[in-house]
Design an enzyme around this catalytic site. Structure first.
Site, PDB file in Angstrom:
ATOM      1  CG  ASP A 228      -1.871   1.104   1.355  1.00 20.44           C
ATOM      2  OD1 ASP A 228      -2.393   1.546   0.326  1.00 20.44           O
ATOM      3  OD2 ASP A 228      -2.084   1.571   2.491  1.00 20.44           O
ATOM      4  CD  GLU A 482      -0.461  -5.870   7.206  1.00 21.93           C
ATOM      5  OE1 GLU A 482      -1.017  -5.948   6.102  1.00 21.93           O
ATOM      6  OE2 GLU A 482      -0.876  -5.156   8.134  1.00 21.93           O
ATOM      7  CE1 TYR A 535      -4.452   0.690  10.050  1.00 23.45           C
ATOM      8  CE2 TYR A 535      -3.741  -1.556   9.649  1.00 23.45           C
ATOM      9  CZ  TYR A 535      -3.476  -0.211   9.704  1.00 23.45           C
ATOM     10  OH  TYR A 535      -2.211   0.258   9.413  1.00 23.45           O
ATOM     11  CD  GLU A 571       0.911  -1.353   9.658  1.00 24.81           C
ATOM     12  OE1 GLU A 571      -0.215  -1.354   9.100  1.00 24.81           O
ATOM     13  OE2 GLU A 571       1.958  -1.660   9.071  1.00 24.81           O
TER      14      GLU A 571
HETATM   15  C1  GCB Z   1      -1.391  -2.327   6.634  1.00 22.79           C
HETATM   16  C2  GCB Z   1      -0.077  -2.219   5.963  1.00 22.79           C
HETATM   17  C3  GCB Z   1       0.253  -0.808   5.546  1.00 22.79           C
HETATM   18  C4  GCB Z   1      -0.995  -0.121   5.004  1.00 22.79           C
HETATM   19  C5  GCB Z   1      -2.038  -0.081   6.090  1.00 22.79           C
HETATM   20  C6  GCB Z   1      -3.344   0.570   5.623  1.00 22.79           C
HETATM   21  O1  GCB Z   1      -1.699  -3.278   7.301  1.00 22.79           O
HETATM   22  O2  GCB Z   1       0.979  -2.759   6.717  1.00 22.79           O
HETATM   23  O3  GCB Z   1       1.251  -0.865   4.581  1.00 22.79           O
HETATM   24  O4  GCB Z   1      -0.736   1.148   4.518  1.00 22.79           O
HETATM   25  O5  GCB Z   1      -2.335  -1.377   6.486  1.00 22.79           O
HETATM   26  O6  GCB Z   1      -3.520   1.756   5.812  1.00 22.79           O
HETATM   27  O7  GCB Z   1      -4.169  -0.130   5.057  1.00 22.79           O
END
Ligand code: GCB
Length: 686
Positions: A228, A482, A535, A571
């Protein structure tokens, strides 16, 4: 003495191997990734471990060395995307690029080439050619060697000097160098030509694929990847020429320790390298001096014909992280001087000097914690990107300084180099400012596990560790971000990878940022610290900030229960459009980001109390550019800061938390501007 002098034939062979990688087949077989994801399970018994990299000390001036920068405006020519190897067949490196008759584009170095022009160079797939000329003084011809060093070219590069092959390299974000004394015209003009290829395949680190699509203008190659962030390419970091004597100090390794009583210990190892003529020179002694910030000698040792040793430093000033001590990031200067027999009998003369900044600290870990100088750490920081407007991933000192000012303003003490090695200058900055680094290799989102990928993956870690092992700021190596670690193929792959990395880990624990579930992950069992990305209330349960506390604490506990190791969240976050407001909070608004963070803070505090949760990292420090997709508005907007490095509302909240943690954990005073006056009756206090 260990020499790694490499004959030119070897260099040519190396380049040839890189060139061989650029066959159309190699890239176009990746067209259908889906088919390949169901690849068979591999045995890794015959996998070759990488040949250890050598040399590559950061170029520094000294009384025996000169450094010249080749940064500045270069010229660039793009190849036809349908025929990326045309320039090799037609030997474009033999003459000035303008002779190809192709359009010449002025291209700054360092910078990504993508966002400089106004046309579709941004989305170019395949090779581009860089060129510039430079002058080398006559005085460099005798009694010394000239080296050419690239701090990073993404993804791969082949380099010629005056039409003759000098070196080649693949895997972005990592330095490479080569001696070019035999290729130069001393006292004259020289031409350097670099072919840079941005194509990713199933075997590159990271993986990607190139496939052909039919457009209104015919069939064109397209690059795709699952990670990403935008696949910026070009000469991303500085290019240096530097000289060394014919016999010189080519490599250094230091490890440090600090006892409870304040005794510092530095173990060092030195490698020498000589040209053919340099082999005649007799090294007599090596003087190693540790100097403090005022230039006073704190310890020294003189060795005869021994190239390793230990310095003991009574009452050493330790290296401490930011907000763990009033003088964080204390660095000594470790000076290595090589003396040789001089012509006049029995006299010694100084042959080479190299100075390495060194921080004295101990790092250790157990099943509950990571400790620095015996003190358990709680890491509070960010996942980041090297990314900015116009420059892309190009090194920019103004940006670097601004980012560190912002990091310190928020009270962060750590960041992860998501998802690739960051510039050497940023590593030096982290040492100086006491910011701790989780140092990540470029293996992001790997998902088709096979032996050749493993070889490249090991190589990326070998190069990273070789480059960064002497930095006190590095507190862990991250072996991947990941990876599809729930796949069966991941088990043997990571077992092999981690066993290898352990052999070279240089006193740091191993970690990774995992997004698989704890019940199905095949990687975490091999690590020292389990890191996960999740997330909550963004990709899952969007809009529900009331579904964070339970889910997050249950998940963290599940990682702990299954693996019995310290746990970090690497994250969490949510996309936020700067200036978008909504009451009550609605996803993408600044209020939502604040609410989402605040709920996470509560979960982190609950977890901290359990004794094995050792860090919280926001995703992301700043907004950054991604590939074009319908889920990204101009890029990923999960930044606490905008891409221009200005704060979103949440930055002020995060700052209050990070400083509150510093106060609670290390009894640090709070900055005066952390709170604002409201009224006599309401104290906006922590
Ligand atoms: C993740 C990735 C990261 C992305 C992020 C996102 O899990 O490690 O590279 O930018 O999510 O914002 O989706």
């Amino acid at each position: 003495m260990k020499s790694h002098w490499m004959p030119v034939t070897c260099l040519l062979l190396g380049s040839l191997q890189v060139l061989l990688a650029y066959t159309e087949n190699d890239f176009l077989v990746n067209a259908n990734r889906k088919e390949l994801t169901d690849s068979p399970l591999f045995e890794y018994d015959n996998v070759r471990k990488p040949t250890p990299t050598k040399g590559l000390l950061y170029p520094r001036d000294s009384e025996t060395r000169e450094v010249r920068s080749l940064d500045g405006m270069w010229q660039l020519v793009r190849s036809d995307p349908y025929d990326p190897l045309q320039g090799i067949r037609e030997k474009w490196f033999m003459d000035a690029l303008r002779k190809t008759g192709r359009e010449i584009i002025s291209m700054p170095v360092p910078a990504s080439y993508n966002d400089i022009t106004t046309d579709n160079l941004r989305d170019h797939v395949g090779t581009v050619w860089y060129e510039r000329t430079f002058f080398v003084p006559r005085s460099w011809k005798t009694m010394q060697r000239t080296w050419l060093r690239f701090s990073s070219v993404h993804y791969s590069a082949v380099v010629w000097i005056n039409g003759r092959n000098a070196t080649s390299h693949s895997i972005g974000h990592l330095p490479f160098e080569s001696e070019i004394s035999g290729l130069l015209s001393f006292g004259g003009d020289n031409r350097i030509t670099v072919m840079c290829d941005n194509r990713l395949s199933n075997r590159t680190i990271p993986q990607g694929s190139v496939y052909k699509v039919a457009t209104d203008d015919g069939t064109v190659p397209i690059q795709s990847y699952t990670f990403d962030f935008f696949n910026y390419a070009g000469i991303h970091r500085s290019v240096h020429l530097y000289t060394t004597p014919l016999l010189h100090i080519s490599d250094l390794e230091v490890t440090t320790q600090l006892t409870k009583e304040g005794l510092g210990r530095i173990d060092y190892r030195v490698w020498l390298d000589a040209s053919k003529e340099g082999l005649q020179i007799q090294p007599i002694q090596l003087r190693v001096q540790l100097r403090d910030k005022d230039g006073h000698v704190a310890a020294q040792q003189i060795n005869k014909a021994v190239y390793h040793g230990t310095l003991l430093v009574p009452n050493a000033t330790p290296w401490w992280p930011y907000l763990m001590h009033s003088d964080p990031g204390y660095l000594y200067n470790l000076q290595f001087e090589l003396f040789v027999a001089s012509n006049e009998k029995e006299l010694e003369s100084l042959q080479d000097t190299y100075r390495l900044p060194v921080g004295i600290r101990s790092l250790s870990w157990d099943n509950d914690s990571l400790l620095l100088n015996g003190k358990p750490l709680y890491l509070r920081g960010f996942g980041r990107h090297e990314d900015s407007d116009i420059r892309g991933k190009g090194l920019d000192n103004a940006l670097l300084a601004r980012d560190f000012n912002l990091l310190k303003w928020t009270g962060a003490n750590a960041y992860r180099t998501s998802h690739y090695p960051y510039s050497e200058e940023s590593m030096q900055f982290a040492d100086q400012h006491g910011i701790m680094i989780i140092d990540e290799c470029p293996a992001v989102n790997i998902d088709i596990f096979e032996p050749q990928l493993l070889e490249n993956h090991m190589s990326s870690l070998e190069q990273l560790i070789h480059r960064d092992r002497n930095h006190p700021s590095v507190v862990a190596w991250s072996v991947a971000n990941e990876p599809r670690s729930n796949k069966q193929g991941a088990l043997k792959y990571f077992e092999f990878l981690v066993n290898y990395v352990r052999e070279i880990a240089h006193g740091r624990p191993l970690t990774a940022a995992i997004n698989a579930n704890s019940s199905s992950c095949h990687l975490a069992q091999f690590l020292d610290i389990v890191g996960f990305n999740r997330y909550n209330s963004w990709y899952q349960n969007s809009g529900r900030t009331d579904m964070i506390l339970n889910l997050l604490t249950i998940e963290a506990q599940s990682w702990r229960d299954r693996f019995g190791k310290p746990v970090i969240q690497f994250e969490y976050g949510g996309d936020t459009m700067e200036g978008m407001h909504s009451l009550p909070a609605f996803i993408w608004s600044e209020e939502y980001q604040v609410e989402l963070f605040s709920r996470h803070f509560k979960a982190f505090d609950e977890l901290r109390g359990r004794g094995w949760f050792i860090g919280e990292f926001v995703w992301n420090f700043a907004d950054f550019r991604t590939a074009q997709t319908i889920t990204r508005v101009g890029g990923n907007k999960k930044g606490v800061f905008t891409r221009n490095r200005q704060p979103k509302e949440v930055a002020h909240i995060l700052r209050r938390r990070y400083f509150a943690l510093a106060k609670e954990l290390d009894m640090f005073g709070l900055p005066e501007d952390l709170t604002v006056y409201i009224s006599k009756h309401i104290h906006n206090e922590l």
